[in-house]
Design an enzyme around this catalytic site. Sequence first.
Site, short mmCIF file in Angstrom:
data_model
loop_
_atom_site.label_atom_id
_atom_site.label_comp_id
_atom_site.label_asym_id
_atom_site.label_seq_id
_atom_site.Cartn_x
_atom_site.Cartn_y
_atom_site.Cartn_z
N ARG A 313 0.83 -1.22 0.00
CA ARG A 313 0.00 0.00 0.00
C ARG A 313 0.86 1.26 0.00
NH1 ARG A 313 -5.21 -2.30 3.59
NH2 ARG A 313 -6.04 -3.41 1.78
N HIS A 457 -6.79 -0.41 -6.85
CA HIS A 457 -6.09 -1.66 -6.48
C HIS A 457 -5.49 -1.58 -5.07
CE1 HIS A 457 -1.93 -0.47 -8.45
NE2 HIS A 457 -2.43 0.50 -7.76
N GLU A 458 -5.15 -2.75 -4.56
CA GLU A 458 -4.64 -2.88 -3.18
C GLU A 458 -5.62 -2.32 -2.15
OE1 GLU A 458 -2.12 -4.52 -2.21
OE2 GLU A 458 -1.21 -4.93 -4.15
N GLY A 459 -6.90 -2.54 -2.38
CA GLY A 459 -7.91 -2.02 -1.45
C GLY A 459 -8.42 -0.68 -1.93
N GLN A 464 -10.12 1.33 2.29
CA GLN A 464 -9.14 2.06 3.13
C GLN A 464 -9.85 2.84 4.21
OE1 GLN A 464 -5.94 1.46 2.71
NE2 GLN A 464 -6.31 0.30 0.85
#
Lengths: 610, 610
Positions: A313, A457-459, A464
């Site tokens: 992240r 992407h990545e959450g 978040q």
Amino acid sequence: MSLRPTLDFLLYNWLNAESLNQRERFADHSRETFDAVFDTCERIAREKYAPFNRLVDTQEPHFDGETVILPQATHEAHKAYAGSGMLSAAQDYDEGGMQLPYTIEAAANCFFAMASVSIGSSLLTKGNANLLLVHGTEAQKEVFARNEFAGRFSGTMCLSEPQAGSSLSDITTRAVPDGYDFEAEALGPRYRLTGNKMWISSGEHELTENIIHLVLAKIPGPDGKLIPGTRGISLFIVPKKMVGADGQLTGVRNDVALAGLNHKLGWRGTTNTLLNFGEGKYPVDGAAGAVGYLVGKPHEGLRCMFHMMNEARIGVGTAAVMLGMAGYYASLDYAKNRPQGRLMGPAGKDAAQPQVRIIEHSDVKRMLLAQKSYCEGALALELYCARLVDEQHTADAQAADDARLLLEVLTPIAKSWPSEWCLEANSLAIQIHGGYGYTRDFPVEQYWRDNRLNMIHEGTHGIQATDLLGRKVLMEGGKGLALLAARISATIERALQVPELATYAGALDKAVYQVGAVTKAAWATGNPQDALANAVPYMQGFGHTVLAWIWLDVALATLRSDTTKSIAATAGKMAAVRYFYHYELPKIGAWFQVVSDRDLTCVDLPEDAF
Amino acid sequence: MSLRPTLDFLLYNWLNAESLNQRERFADHSRETFDAVFDTCERIAREKYAPFNRLVDTQEPHFDGETVILPQATHEAHKAYAGSGMLSAAQDYDEGGMQLPYTIEAAANCFFAMASVSIGSSLLTKGNANLLLVHGTEAQKEVFARNEFAGRFSGTMCLSEPQAGSSLSDITTRAVPDGYDFEAEALGPRYRLTGNKMWISSGEHELTENIIHLVLAKIPGPDGKLIPGTRGISLFIVPKKMVGADGQLTGVRNDVALAGLNHKLGWRGTTNTLLNFGEGKYPVDGAAGAVGYLVGKPHEGLRCMFHMMNEARIGVGTAAVMLGMAGYYASLDYAKNRPQGRLMGPAGKDAAQPQVRIIEHSDVKRMLLAQKSYCEGALALELYCARLVDEQHTADAQAADDARLLLEVLTPIAKSWPSEWCLEANSLAIQIHGGYGYTRDFPVEQYWRDNRLNMIHEGTHGIQATDLLGRKVLMEGGKGLALLAARISATIERALQVPELATYAGALDKAVYQVGAVTKAAWATGNPQDALANAVPYMQGFGHTVLAWIWLDVALATLRSDTTKSIAATAGKMAAVRYFYHYELPKIGAWFQVVSDRDLTCVDLPEDAF
């Protein structure tokens, strides 16, 4: 424009990165060795990445039925990157690494992200190998991790599935023990996997000898059913090609098949794939399923995977920052050279005068300063987080634990804030270019397209925000939030002593107070539905407060530094601080209002009313 | 999702469009004839536009050396559009038109903009022909305008040049009288033009028999030099192919040559060109220069051109709205069908339960309601402006003049606000789709790319803001602003009588007061540099205030309407109002603060400090 002066200032004058060399792990290093790394990375990025950024956008990866074809430039960029030693920059000397602080590794990777984010800097390969160093067996480390650090193999993370994107508890990829002797395998307990994985970056290519997939899958219970929820998830190494215990390819292909390439809005230099595991295209030893080796214990897969999530992240946040920075530099250059229009004098415009360059127009200056304020501020935040990673690993126990907690709270901001505001910076860079910015003859439209991925992407942004308000500010009795507030207060205390900064310190003090108050108000009913209804506005206000703190802290370092070296750079930094406090921080009021009101306007609306 | 219920409500329940039929010009019309037009347009848009929106994005116009090739679908869409009579929808019966109110024409064109903005709805052709109806000679109207309305010819606007985008005073295209008898020409005084024109939409294609360029150029003074400034600019008709006084093509090509196609980020279905006038590729009668016929008087070209500017700007604003609406509907549909994740209960999430559709998640609802609030509010604003155009042309003298003034003040908002906020809506539509939204398999990424143009063309955001704060709110002694404030106050007065709306009315009252106060504060020093330094934040705050007013007025109509017909639609509109007042209007504080402080942070920063 070179990134170096900004990076140097933040690392050496602000974060005091040289002091890391007093730690045993980094004792061999010095500013000279750090600078040598930067020199190398800057050169490779300039020669092997930047010139091909448009090329990798237009020549998308394609599949000829056998292999995925990438431009030659991508192969050469990856070769140069691996050759620089950057894949194992932070690894132990014993592992063949450079034993560099993570702060320096992260900073060095900025050059590649700015030059061509989608050619990539092997973030996933490093994260994959790092995870194995922590959770893998000796054999897994030797065969997989070390070959990834050496550049022979590359790595992926296989989490999402077509029907399970953000919701990992719903994955249906199955892993069953491979025979009665499945635990006797040298590379770890051997399973057979079947299922589909979606959004797999670098899932198929010929850049390396082999691709090491880290795959989340569920081991069925005794009744043959998958355990619901995330508790049922385990983690497996699934190599594209089978590897012996000696690390050599056995010549057998594993049953991992490309099911499709995703055709994206941007970030096109990186292959993104749908992979089928165990569909039977490449059966191994005549049995069904792709061969996978368990990592760690069964049912603890998600915990292992989260190990690489925080750094991933921060990596996404940094990519967003560097795309923003690339746009800022491009539009600054354009603004300095493009003549257009005239300044308004008291008597209007005098058409007999020559045109001015657009950097002389107030609105263009505003758009440039906004970009500078967003991007340099966000870069400082990312480097601060990278420094916390080093603290967590090398400081004394108390400081290390503080760093861990601070990272927990700051990671959602480090990931989300640049993905929103450095995207806005890219839009401003287009705007400064006018019609030219809307054409593919200038680079700024691509930066904007590339950057749009980072909120996803990545959450996602929403994930978040839920992580921040639903977990991070509450964890350990709110200790993380209290710690952050204390750090901010320390900055405020120092800034109150400096006449130029006292007003900002006061404004930040108010903002921090608001963060505390709205956090309480959000949770006043104790009902997550009430609290999290406005998690994103909460994160936006929280993020702006964090950035205001970072800028105030950078301002202290700026005024402390020997300003005779660059009066202009000092003026630029102080203007960026001022811009942030005058134009940006006041925005938090609107975001926090709905949070503290626990406004349910959106939640309450029935579906048929949309 | 159909646009019709929203459009019908705004036109008939809010704007009382049927009352226009009491005016002599529209006496033959009724709601039935209006609805028949909408039915036709909706059908053509559904059959000939929407299915090809992705196709025109991927099959960009290309030049084979002789002609510009467009997809067959574009030819058929244009044919259907011309066949519908929409090119002359608002024209007199005598001209072969339908004599429809502009409000109805604008509303009907929404269907095409939503289905495929870049296949286009011949906005430029209509604007071009309308300009000639006002400023052209009888022969020019007959030969050029009428053939444009009939669909035989199409039109362009040639203003910008490669070195002169926003700054028209710097154009260098020259026009010199064509021989001693240049005034004896049936189609108007004949000139020869030489120069280059940039960003010319629909500048070259084979969709129509001929292309009629309206070109700004300068007639040199007696010394042979071009007159500096905009005062030297004249307007010319330059046909691609020469036309006789009988309207027939003579078979001679005029000297207008395609110098290049622009390759854009979006809006790719529309050709955008660099044209060379008089470069000698197609010499006419052996002499140099492209043949052009003067429109109106020499040196009054810009005034003539501005005649089509306001409608063009409303057109751009409407295009931005409809792209936003297209994304809203696409993401609403996706959210209703995509299962993902579970709701948070008091005891966390229960993985044993089936997944919910994402429309049940609060943050997805927030992103949907934001889109609805931005796009339906902006659509209302555009229709309100269209209604003002009808007032200006058909109301009694006082009302017509009021409408003119209000349009002057509102046009910068009608153009800029949707281009900023409906773009944001498109970004939210991508976000709701998650990773899928980032692929070209879903339409939302294209809407976002297409929409990014709207902040640039027809006067950038910065130009609109300078127009608003530097000219429109000051003109005629501030009468336009006062008139707008009075209209807003009238809405507030009515809303104060309605319990559900009283709080909003109070908030709007405060906002309007702030607009007045910051306008004064901005100009307190009388120095344009001080006042206009923050023209864009001023426009942003002003725009949000206008939208809050529009929504409050729509709310009054919503509560007044027979709500038994659709309880859900009423709930939706009231939620959109509430969203706007809770989440959006409070943002104006931050924007207005820098304006009223006459904040010079950006202006004062020296160039080398960036």
